[in-house]
Design a protein around this motif. Structure first.
Motif, PDB file in Angstrom:
ATOM      1  N   LYS A 204      45.055  55.629  33.603  1.00 50.41           N
ATOM      2  CA  LYS A 204      43.796  56.353  33.410  1.00 50.41           C
ATOM      3  C   LYS A 204      42.574  55.478  33.704  1.00 50.41           C
ATOM      4  N   TYR A 205      42.494  54.335  33.059  1.00 50.33           N
ATOM      5  CA  TYR A 205      41.339  53.472  33.334  1.00 50.33           C
ATOM      6  C   TYR A 205      41.584  52.059  32.823  1.00 50.33           C
ATOM      7  N   ARG A 206      40.803  51.148  33.364  1.00 57.06           N
ATOM      8  CA  ARG A 206      40.684  49.786  32.858  1.00 57.06           C
ATOM      9  C   ARG A 206      39.223  49.390  32.981  1.00 57.06           C
ATOM     10  N   SER A 207      38.716  48.640  32.026  1.00 59.37           N
ATOM     11  CA  SER A 207      37.332  48.170  32.126  1.00 59.37           C
ATOM     12  C   SER A 207      37.188  46.830  31.423  1.00 59.37           C
ATOM     13  N   ALA A 208      36.234  46.042  31.932  1.00 61.41           N
ATOM     14  CA  ALA A 208      35.970  44.734  31.358  1.00 61.41           C
ATOM     15  C   ALA A 208      34.521  44.351  31.620  1.00 61.41           C
ATOM     16  N   PRO A 209      33.817  43.818  30.624  1.00 60.79           N
ATOM     17  CA  PRO A 209      32.448  43.347  30.823  1.00 60.79           C
ATOM     18  C   PRO A 209      32.447  41.911  31.311  1.00 60.79           C
ATOM     19  N   GLY A 210      31.369  41.530  31.959  1.00 62.21           N
ATOM     20  CA  GLY A 210      31.293  40.160  32.440  1.00 62.21           C
ATOM     21  C   GLY A 210      29.967  39.864  33.093  1.00 62.21           C
ATOM     22  N   VAL A 211      29.994  38.897  33.982  1.00 62.46           N
ATOM     23  CA  VAL A 211      28.814  38.476  34.733  1.00 62.46           C
ATOM     24  C   VAL A 211      29.207  38.355  36.196  1.00 62.46           C
ATOM     25  N   PHE A 212      28.360  38.907  37.073  1.00 65.89           N
ATOM     26  CA  PHE A 212      28.615  38.855  38.519  1.00 65.89           C
ATOM     27  C   PHE A 212      27.408  38.236  39.197  1.00 65.89           C
ATOM     28  N   GLU A 213      27.655  37.162  39.965  1.00 62.39           N
ATOM     29  CA  GLU A 213      26.560  36.468  40.630  1.00 62.39           C
ATOM     30  C   GLU A 213      26.804  36.304  42.128  1.00 62.39           C
ATOM     31  N   GLY A 214      27.418  37.277  42.752  1.00 64.43           N
ATOM     32  CA  GLY A 214      27.568  37.259  44.206  1.00 64.43           C
ATOM     33  C   GLY A 214      28.779  36.488  44.686  1.00 64.43           C
ATOM     34  N   THR A 215      28.740  35.173  44.552  1.00 67.23           N
ATOM     35  CA  THR A 215      29.861  34.349  45.022  1.00 67.23           C
ATOM     36  C   THR A 215      30.797  33.955  43.896  1.00 67.23           C
ATOM     37  N   SER A 216      30.498  34.394  42.688  1.00 66.80           N
ATOM     38  CA  SER A 216      31.379  34.121  41.559  1.00 66.80           C
ATOM     39  C   SER A 216      31.226  35.238  40.528  1.00 66.80           C
ATOM     40  N   ALA A 217      32.251  35.414  39.727  1.00 65.87           N
ATOM     41  CA  ALA A 217      32.254  36.437  38.686  1.00 65.87           C
ATOM     42  C   ALA A 217      33.211  36.006  37.593  1.00 65.87           C
ATOM     43  N   ALA A 218      32.973  36.494  36.381  1.00 62.55           N
ATOM     44  CA  ALA A 218      33.867  36.214  35.261  1.00 62.55           C
ATOM     45  C   ALA A 218      33.836  37.400  34.314  1.00 62.55           C
ATOM     46  N   PHE A 219      34.990  37.699  33.711  1.00 66.41           N
ATOM     47  CA  PHE A 219      35.119  38.871  32.857  1.00 66.41           C
ATOM     48  C   PHE A 219      35.919  38.545  31.602  1.00 66.41           C
ATOM     49  N   LEU A 220      35.587  39.212  30.517  1.00 69.73           N
ATOM     50  CA  LEU A 220      36.368  39.089  29.299  1.00 69.73           C
ATOM     51  C   LEU A 220      37.675  39.852  29.458  1.00 69.73           C
ATOM     52  N   MET A 221      38.723  39.366  28.818  1.00 67.70           N
ATOM     53  CA  MET A 221      40.025  40.037  28.912  1.00 67.70           C
ATOM     54  C   MET A 221      40.894  39.646  27.721  1.00 67.70           C
ATOM     55  N   ARG A 222      41.996  40.362  27.575  1.00 68.17           N
ATOM     56  CA  ARG A 222      43.037  39.990  26.622  1.00 68.17           C
ATOM     57  C   ARG A 222      43.985  39.022  27.318  1.00 68.17           C
ATOM     58  N   PRO A 223      44.895  38.403  26.584  1.00 63.62           N
ATOM     59  CA  PRO A 223      45.864  37.523  27.241  1.00 63.62           C
ATOM     60  C   PRO A 223      46.625  38.263  28.340  1.00 63.62           C
ATOM     61  N   ALA A 224      46.922  37.588  29.415  1.00 72.45           N
ATOM     62  CA  ALA A 224      47.609  38.218  30.545  1.00 72.45           C
ATOM     63  C   ALA A 224      48.959  38.793  30.138  1.00 72.45           C
ATOM     64  N   SER A 225      49.522  38.283  29.060  1.00 74.80           N
ATOM     65  CA  SER A 225      50.815  38.787  28.592  1.00 74.80           C
ATOM     66  C   SER A 225      50.695  40.115  27.845  1.00 74.80           C
ATOM     67  N   ASP A 226      49.489  40.503  27.458  1.00 85.09           N
ATOM     68  CA  ASP A 226      49.289  41.779  26.760  1.00 85.09           C
ATOM     69  C   ASP A 226      49.315  42.918  27.770  1.00 85.09           C
ATOM     70  N   SER A 227      50.100  43.916  27.502  1.00 85.34           N
ATOM     71  CA  SER A 227      50.198  45.055  28.419  1.00 85.34           C
ATOM     72  C   SER A 227      49.243  46.159  28.012  1.00 85.34           C
ATOM     73  N   CYS A 228      48.760  46.871  28.993  1.00 86.15           N
ATOM     74  CA  CYS A 228      47.842  47.986  28.760  1.00 86.15           C
ATOM     75  C   CYS A 228      48.628  49.122  28.082  1.00 86.15           C
ATOM     76  N   PRO A 229      48.099  49.739  27.017  1.00 88.62           N
ATOM     77  CA  PRO A 229      48.845  50.777  26.297  1.00 88.62           C
ATOM     78  C   PRO A 229      48.866  52.106  27.042  1.00 88.62           C
ATOM     79  N   SER A 230      49.812  52.940  26.681  1.00 88.88           N
ATOM     80  CA  SER A 230      49.930  54.267  27.300  1.00 88.88           C
ATOM     81  C   SER A 230      49.039  55.294  26.622  1.00 88.88           C
ATOM     82  N   GLU A 231      48.443  54.929  25.497  1.00 93.54           N
ATOM     83  CA  GLU A 231      47.493  55.796  24.798  1.00 93.54           C
ATOM     84  C   GLU A 231      46.547  54.905  24.010  1.00 93.54           C
TER      85      GLU A 231
END
Length: 338
Positions: free
Chosen positions: A229-256
């Motif tokens: 359905k969707y994924r979203s993350a806040p962060g900062v974008f400066e053209g040649t670089s960007a960074a976003f908040l996230m959960r650990p890569a091992s965490d899976s997105c839930p089905s609900e």
């Protein structure tokens, strides 16, 4: 709402909300609901009449202009998200009235109840919300940048004209670097607290979002989302670089949506140089050290944009087209608001 109140609602919908308000204000009160779409107006009018609330006035027009013919109002309520506070709402609100609206502020949307205080409007209550945006003459300025050839991947920034969508998409396809912030939180804390903290301090604050069945295959890190359905993350974008908040890569997105949110370790995913990753990690740690300020305790004051105002060190100012918002946490420690 009290018996006898005169109410203006922006966003008629099915008419259900107007019917509830008409019941509360009674025969001695009056409810006007206004919408930009003629078919919505016709539908709401028919529903209200069939439910015995044909005394509700259903008007066709741009709600950002208010409804002068029935003003002044004891209550003005928006059921659509507003980017700014229209001068008409101030002018048509009684001095002891209340303005309630979903307001875009500091990277989030908040339901704010305002009251007059001299030449200002001051918040009485603030809570999180998510409404579709107001359209018409007072719609929010453009913020969305489409990325890639397919639909559904978008970057939301303050200056979309300054973003090269091809270069931005290429950046997000590069190999990222993930780093822990050392902060543990639940999703709601991040949205109500850390996201505004970042947005008030970063001029290049952004949201990255993917929607639809292919959302999980995009470069959007998982902070918020539902599989397919969707994924979203806040962060900062400066053209040649960007960074976003996230959960650990091992965490899976839930089905609900999460029913019982659990704490997780907050990570930062960076693309390009590592400077933005370090900045976001510092923001997370500073927010944590400051006591994790959120909407609880937040005060928002709304001044006309032409009003002269000098903020103090504990205040954050957000300028809109018609309004200057002044945000502070008056009962917090000095470290919380800086």
């Amino acid at each position: 709402l009290e018996p006898g109140h005169r109410v203006l609602e922006l966003g008629a919908g099915t008419g259900y909300n107007a019917a509830l308000m008409a019941h509360l204000v009674g025969d001695s009160g009056a409810v006007t609901t206004i919408d930009l779409d003629e078919d919505v107006v016709d539908g709401a009018r028919a529903h209200l009449a069939s439910a015995g609330f044909d005394r509700v006035r259903v008007a066709l027009g741009d709600g950002a202009l208010g409804y002068p013919a029935a003003a002044p109002f004891d209550r003005i309520i928006l059921t659509v998200g507003a980017w700014d506070i229209s001068p008409a709402w101030r002018e048509q609100l009684r001095r002891d009235g209340r303005l309630v609206l979903p307001l875009a502020v500091a990277g989030t949307q908040k339901s704010v109840a305002f009251a007059h205080a001299g030449d200002e409007l001051v918040s009485l209550s603030i809570s999180e919300c998510l409404f579709m945006s107001l359209r018409g003459a007072f719609a929010a300025p453009p913020s969305r940048v489409a990325l890639g050839d397919g639909p559904g991947l978008h970057l939301y920034v303050r200056d979309p004209a300054g973003v090269d969508p091809v270069a931005a998409h290429a950046l997000l396809k590069a190999t990222p670097a993930d780093h822990s912030s050392g902060v543990h939180a639940i999703g709601r804390e991040v949205y109500t607290g850390l996201v505004p903290w970042m947005a008030l301090r970063e001029s290049e604050f952004c949201w990255l979002e993917a929607t639809g069945a292919a959302a999980d295959a995009t470069a959007v890190p998982y902070l918020y989302g539902v599989v397919g359905k969707y994924r979203s993350a806040p962060g900062v974008f400066e053209g040649t670089s960007a960074a976003f908040l996230m959960r650990p890569a091992s965490d899976s997105c839930p089905s609900e949506p999460e029913r019982e949110p659990k704490p997780f370790e907050l990570y930062v995913r960076g693309f390009g140089s590592g400077a933005l990753e370090d900045r976001l990690r510092r923001h997370a740690r500073a927010w944590d050290a400051a006591g994790r300020p959120t909407s609880s305790g937040l005060r928002i004051r709304a001044l006309p944009i032409d009003a002269t105002y000098t903020p103090n060190a504990a205040e954050h100012v957000v300028e809109k087209r018609w309004t200057r918002l002044v945000l502070d946490w008056p009962h917090a420690t000095d470290d919380t608001v800086k």
